[in-house]
Enzyme design. Structure first.
Site, PDB file in Angstrom:
ATOM      1  CG  ASP A 123      -0.183  -0.294   2.517  1.00 27.80           C
ATOM      2  OD1 ASP A 123      -0.603  -1.205   3.257  1.00 27.80           O
ATOM      3  OD2 ASP A 123       0.852   0.366   2.769  1.00 27.80           O
ATOM      4  CG  ASP A 162       3.703  -3.339   5.868  1.00 30.57           C
ATOM      5  OD1 ASP A 162       3.523  -2.255   5.280  1.00 30.57           O
ATOM      6  OD2 ASP A 162       2.818  -3.921   6.543  1.00 30.57           O
TER       7      ASP A 162
END
Ligand code: SAM
Length: 283
Positions: A85, A154
């Site tokens: 993202d 992540d």
């Protein structure tokens, strides 16, 4: 009324009202949905789990990045495994002298994050200091001969393509590409509903590093309570950096934040007893 039903943890559900679906399709690897919710703004889910929302991503990404960066104090190269993202990349770009390599397995996540949730990446994907690689992070760290000062994992949770990013082999290969005195941070879930993952990461990282612990932050869109970031380094002094040093580094770095403060940084490492006990509980 349509509801998004977070099904990451069996028996525990978080329902978000879907005000408008912006995208819903299967990428080559994951079921990707982006929808609008009046409380969280635009929300991205992968395989039915909330990944990031416009309204609370700052908490998650600021704590993921500024804790290791300011504890390290001299990081010039950072690796993000996952992070499609772009939120972690955006926070890293706040540092003047940083080169970031980002390895995400799913190009569609990156492309649709840029298109539908540009505030999360904040232009990071167009920053010349970012080297974006579309690949399996597990394979990448095994094959690379590069090294990094901070490695940020992540990842999605340990299901589907993200599962390999919680293995002993992956952690060992990450250590091989960490510079001396470097630090690895993991997305390690919500201890109250993912206790076994926490313990497994603690054990696996503990076999490789001198100093392994966790730090905490509450992400409102993650069901089950406070979430844990895994911390692993051979330099035990990093976790003990003084508040005054963190504060001086924060000012010197010239970064701005909306959640992170040096005080929050120090406090985040204070693990409540139930989490301390979970780390060593017999399964
Ligand atoms: N904040 C989220 C969380 O806490 O679960 C993580 C967000 S980020 C969108 C997760 C990223 O991990 C996704 O972009 C996904 O494509 C990526 N990913 C999953 N498995 C991967 C792998 N094996 N290698 C590289 N990236 C991977």
């Amino acid at each position: 009324m349509q509801l998004f039903d977070e099904g990451l943890h069996s028996g525990v559900n978080l329902a978000l009202k879907v005000d408008k679906i912006l995208y819903r399709d299967q990428t080559d690897l994951q079921d990707l949905m982006i929808f609008e919710n009046k409380n969280f703004g635009r929300v991205m889910s992968l395989d039915g789990s909330v990944q990031t929302t416009e309204k609370d991503e700052f908490i998650y990404h600021e704590m993921f990045v500024h804790v290791p960066m300011l504890a390290h104090g001299n990081a010039r190269r950072a690796l993000i495994v996952g992070g499609g993202d772009g939120g972690a990349a955006r926070q890293l770009m706040k540092y003047r002298d940083i080169a970031v390599t980002m390895v995400d397995i799913d190009r569609t996540v990156v492309e649709l994050s840029r298109k539908y949730m540009p505030s999360v990446s904040g232009g990071a994907f167009d920053d010349p200091r970012l080297d974006l690689v579309i690949a399996d992070g597990c394979k990448f760290v095994k094959e690379t001969d590069e090294t990094w000062d901070v490695i940020i994992i992540d990842s999605t949770d340990p299901h589907g393509p993200g599962e390999v990013l919680y293995t002993q082999e992956f952690y060992s290969d990450c250590k091989s590409c960490l510079t001396p005195g470097g630090v690895i941070i993991t997305q390690n879930g919500v201890p109250f509903v993912q206790e076994e993952e926490l313990r497994t990461s603690y054990q696996r990282l503990g076999r490789l590093f001198q100093d392994v612990s966790f730090y905490l932050a509450a992400i409102p869109s993650y069901v089950g309570g406070i979430m844990a970031y895994g911390w692993a380094t051979d330099d035990a002094s990093l976790r003990k950096v003084s508040l005054s040093t963190l504060a001086a580094r924060y000012v010197e770095a010239g970064i701005s934040t909306d959640y992170y403060t040096p005080e929050v940084h120090k406090a985040a490492f204070a693990l409540p007893l139930n989490i301390q006990k979970a780390l060593t509980r017999d399964e």
